[in-house]
Design a protein around this motif. Structure first.
Motif, PDB file in Angstrom:
ATOM      1  N   THR A 227       0.828  -1.202   0.000  1.00 44.30           N
ATOM      2  CA  THR A 227       0.000   0.000   0.000  1.00 44.30           C
ATOM      3  C   THR A 227       0.868   1.260   0.000  1.00 44.30           C
ATOM      4  O   THR A 227       0.616   2.189  -0.779  1.00 44.30           O
ATOM      5  CB  THR A 227      -0.936  -0.002   1.218  1.00 44.30           C
ATOM      6  OG1 THR A 227      -1.661  -1.237   1.224  1.00 44.30           O
ATOM      7  CG2 THR A 227      -1.921   1.141   1.161  1.00 44.30           C
ATOM      8  N   THR A 228       1.873   1.307   0.836  1.00 39.72           N
ATOM      9  CA  THR A 228       2.727   2.487   0.936  1.00 39.72           C
ATOM     10  C   THR A 228       3.441   2.782  -0.379  1.00 39.72           C
ATOM     11  O   THR A 228       3.418   3.911  -0.873  1.00 39.72           O
ATOM     12  CB  THR A 228       3.753   2.320   2.064  1.00 39.72           C
ATOM     13  OG1 THR A 228       3.047   2.135   3.296  1.00 39.72           O
ATOM     14  CG2 THR A 228       4.660   3.524   2.172  1.00 39.72           C
ATOM     15  N   PHE A 229       4.075   1.771  -0.960  1.00 38.83           N
ATOM     16  CA  PHE A 229       4.781   2.020  -2.209  1.00 38.83           C
ATOM     17  C   PHE A 229       3.823   2.255  -3.364  1.00 38.83           C
ATOM     18  O   PHE A 229       4.176   2.930  -4.339  1.00 38.83           O
ATOM     19  CB  PHE A 229       5.788   0.914  -2.503  1.00 38.83           C
ATOM     20  CG  PHE A 229       7.074   1.136  -1.776  1.00 38.83           C
ATOM     21  CD1 PHE A 229       7.993   2.058  -2.245  1.00 38.83           C
ATOM     22  CD2 PHE A 229       7.345   0.466  -0.598  1.00 38.83           C
ATOM     23  CE1 PHE A 229       9.177   2.303  -1.564  1.00 38.83           C
ATOM     24  CE2 PHE A 229       8.525   0.703   0.093  1.00 38.83           C
ATOM     25  CZ  PHE A 229       9.441   1.620  -0.392  1.00 38.83           C
ATOM     26  N   GLY A 230       2.619   1.756  -3.273  1.00 43.89           N
ATOM     27  CA  GLY A 230       1.607   2.089  -4.269  1.00 43.89           C
ATOM     28  C   GLY A 230       1.272   3.564  -4.236  1.00 43.89           C
ATOM     29  O   GLY A 230       1.206   4.236  -5.269  1.00 43.89           O
ATOM     30  N   VAL A 231       1.083   4.099  -3.036  1.00 42.55           N
ATOM     31  CA  VAL A 231       0.780   5.532  -2.889  1.00 42.55           C
ATOM     32  C   VAL A 231       1.967   6.380  -3.345  1.00 42.55           C
ATOM     33  O   VAL A 231       1.792   7.381  -4.050  1.00 42.55           O
ATOM     34  CB  VAL A 231       0.376   5.851  -1.432  1.00 42.55           C
ATOM     35  CG1 VAL A 231       0.258   7.345  -1.211  1.00 42.55           C
ATOM     36  CG2 VAL A 231      -0.932   5.156  -1.088  1.00 42.55           C
ATOM     37  N   VAL A 232       3.175   5.992  -2.979  1.00 48.31           N
ATOM     38  CA  VAL A 232       4.372   6.714  -3.430  1.00 48.31           C
ATOM     39  C   VAL A 232       4.470   6.654  -4.961  1.00 48.31           C
ATOM     40  O   VAL A 232       4.791   7.652  -5.613  1.00 48.31           O
ATOM     41  CB  VAL A 232       5.647   6.137  -2.774  1.00 48.31           C
ATOM     42  CG1 VAL A 232       6.904   6.692  -3.417  1.00 48.31           C
ATOM     43  CG2 VAL A 232       5.630   6.420  -1.282  1.00 48.31           C
ATOM     44  N   GLY A 233       4.164   5.501  -5.526  1.00 47.08           N
ATOM     45  CA  GLY A 233       4.189   5.352  -6.986  1.00 47.08           C
ATOM     46  C   GLY A 233       3.162   6.236  -7.674  1.00 47.08           C
ATOM     47  O   GLY A 233       3.430   6.794  -8.743  1.00 47.08           O
ATOM     48  N   ILE A 234       1.988   6.374  -7.071  1.00 45.92           N
ATOM     49  CA  ILE A 234       0.978   7.271  -7.635  1.00 45.92           C
ATOM     50  C   ILE A 234       1.509   8.701  -7.640  1.00 45.92           C
ATOM     51  O   ILE A 234       1.358   9.431  -8.632  1.00 45.92           O
ATOM     52  CB  ILE A 234      -0.354   7.163  -6.859  1.00 45.92           C
ATOM     53  CG1 ILE A 234      -0.999   5.802  -7.127  1.00 45.92           C
ATOM     54  CG2 ILE A 234      -1.308   8.297  -7.250  1.00 45.92           C
ATOM     55  CD1 ILE A 234      -2.194   5.498  -6.234  1.00 45.92           C
ATOM     56  N   GLY A 235       2.158   9.100  -6.548  1.00 47.39           N
ATOM     57  CA  GLY A 235       2.756  10.434  -6.497  1.00 47.39           C
ATOM     58  C   GLY A 235       3.806  10.625  -7.581  1.00 47.39           C
ATOM     59  O   GLY A 235       3.846  11.672  -8.244  1.00 47.39           O
ATOM     60  N   LEU A 236       4.666   9.628  -7.777  1.00 43.22           N
ATOM     61  CA  LEU A 236       5.672   9.700  -8.830  1.00 43.22           C
ATOM     62  C   LEU A 236       5.013   9.798 -10.195  1.00 43.22           C
ATOM     63  O   LEU A 236       5.419  10.595 -11.042  1.00 43.22           O
ATOM     64  CB  LEU A 236       6.604   8.482  -8.780  1.00 43.22           C
ATOM     65  CG  LEU A 236       7.605   8.354  -9.935  1.00 43.22           C
ATOM     66  CD1 LEU A 236       8.587   9.523  -9.935  1.00 43.22           C
ATOM     67  CD2 LEU A 236       8.342   7.032  -9.849  1.00 43.22           C
ATOM     68  N   GLY A 237       3.989   9.001 -10.412  1.00 42.37           N
ATOM     69  CA  GLY A 237       3.291   9.026 -11.702  1.00 42.37           C
ATOM     70  C   GLY A 237       2.633  10.365 -11.980  1.00 42.37           C
ATOM     71  O   GLY A 237       2.707  10.884 -13.097  1.00 42.37           O
ATOM     72  N   VAL A 238       2.007  10.956 -10.962  1.00 40.69           N
ATOM     73  CA  VAL A 238       1.381  12.269 -11.132  1.00 40.69           C
ATOM     74  C   VAL A 238       2.446  13.324 -11.444  1.00 40.69           C
ATOM     75  O   VAL A 238       2.258  14.187 -12.312  1.00 40.69           O
ATOM     76  CB  VAL A 238       0.547  12.649  -9.890  1.00 40.69           C
ATOM     77  CG1 VAL A 238       0.108  14.097  -9.932  1.00 40.69           C
ATOM     78  CG2 VAL A 238      -0.660  11.725  -9.772  1.00 40.69           C
ATOM     79  N   ALA A 239       3.575  13.250 -10.760  1.00 42.35           N
ATOM     80  CA  ALA A 239       4.676  14.183 -11.044  1.00 42.35           C
ATOM     81  C   ALA A 239       5.178  13.996 -12.474  1.00 42.35           C
ATOM     82  O   ALA A 239       5.467  14.979 -13.176  1.00 42.35           O
ATOM     83  CB  ALA A 239       5.809  13.990 -10.043  1.00 42.35           C
ATOM     84  N   MET A 240       5.279  12.758 -12.916  1.00 39.40           N
ATOM     85  CA  MET A 240       5.710  12.489 -14.289  1.00 39.40           C
ATOM     86  C   MET A 240       4.704  13.046 -15.291  1.00 39.40           C
ATOM     87  O   MET A 240       5.094  13.594 -16.328  1.00 39.40           O
ATOM     88  CB  MET A 240       5.911  10.983 -14.502  1.00 39.40           C
ATOM     89  CG  MET A 240       7.145  10.435 -13.830  1.00 39.40           C
ATOM     90  SD  MET A 240       7.301   8.636 -13.925  1.00 39.40           S
ATOM     91  CE  MET A 240       7.510   8.391 -15.682  1.00 39.40           C
ATOM     92  N   ILE A 241       3.412  12.919 -14.991  1.00 34.57           N
ATOM     93  CA  ILE A 241       2.381  13.480 -15.869  1.00 34.57           C
ATOM     94  C   ILE A 241       2.569  14.992 -15.996  1.00 34.57           C
ATOM     95  O   ILE A 241       2.524  15.546 -17.101  1.00 34.57           O
ATOM     96  CB  ILE A 241       0.970  13.140 -15.345  1.00 34.57           C
ATOM     97  CG1 ILE A 241       0.667  11.660 -15.577  1.00 34.57           C
ATOM     98  CG2 ILE A 241      -0.094  14.020 -16.012  1.00 34.57           C
ATOM     99  CD1 ILE A 241      -0.613  11.174 -14.902  1.00 34.57           C
ATOM    100  N   GLU A 242       2.775  15.655 -14.867  1.00 38.07           N
ATOM    101  CA  GLU A 242       2.968  17.116 -14.894  1.00 38.07           C
ATOM    102  C   GLU A 242       4.208  17.490 -15.700  1.00 38.07           C
ATOM    103  O   GLU A 242       4.192  18.466 -16.464  1.00 38.07           O
ATOM    104  CB  GLU A 242       3.074  17.664 -13.468  1.00 38.07           C
ATOM    105  CG  GLU A 242       1.778  17.578 -12.694  1.00 38.07           C
ATOM    106  CD  GLU A 242       0.652  18.380 -13.332  1.00 38.07           C
ATOM    107  OE1 GLU A 242       0.911  19.486 -13.859  1.00 38.07           O
ATOM    108  OE2 GLU A 242      -0.483  17.900 -13.327  1.00 38.07           O
ATOM    109  N   LEU A 243       5.290  16.734 -15.538  1.00 43.14           N
ATOM    110  CA  LEU A 243       6.506  17.009 -16.306  1.00 43.14           C
ATOM    111  C   LEU A 243       6.294  16.761 -17.799  1.00 43.14           C
ATOM    112  O   LEU A 243       6.766  17.534 -18.634  1.00 43.14           O
ATOM    113  CB  LEU A 243       7.661  16.160 -15.781  1.00 43.14           C
ATOM    114  CG  LEU A 243       8.224  16.591 -14.435  1.00 43.14           C
ATOM    115  CD1 LEU A 243       9.135  15.512 -13.867  1.00 43.14           C
ATOM    116  CD2 LEU A 243       8.961  17.906 -14.578  1.00 43.14           C
TER     117      LEU A 243
END
Length: 115
Positions: free
Chosen positions: A43-59
């Motif tokens: 669960t924790t790394f899933g949430v961290v991964g979602i954050g990374l993915g959202v940041a990648m989308i913005e970039l």
């Protein structure tokens, strides 16, 4: 939005993979089939991964591609995960990594040369 891409594929792929990871963590916890610690890390790394993915989308939207520094971080995470657990969900990270690397490569070409 200054995106040169129609859809931020690499970031969206990471968000999808991480969302599935998070859901699996919650399901494992609810089912009680695994240790609580395993569910926690899923669960924790899933949430961290979602954050990374959202940041990648913005970039991807801002630059038109994912910067090399982010791709290197994703590549290191993928390689370490594959070394530690060769047959695992880390294989799925090869997809956004390849898509991001292709976008980065295309993004390096000057606009005047691309025409």
């Amino acid at each position: 939005m200054n995106s040169r891409t129609s859809f931020p594929l690499a970031g969206a792929a990471v968000v999808f993979i991480a969302a599935v990871h998070t859901i699996m963590g919650v399901v494992l916890l609810a089912a009680g089939d695994q240790d609580t610690e395993l569910s926690f890390w899923f669960t924790t790394f899933g949430v961290v991964g979602i954050g990374l993915g959202v940041a990648m989308i913005e970039l991807e939207r801002a630059r038109g591609f994912v910067p090399a520094s982010v791709l290197v971080a994703l590549a290191v995470t993928t390689v370490v995960g594959l070394v530690y657990m060769p047959v695992s969900g880390f294989l799925t990270l090869l997809v956004p990594l390849a898509v991001g690397a292709a976008g980065w490569w295309r993004g390096r070409i000057p606009v005047s040369a691309a025409v």
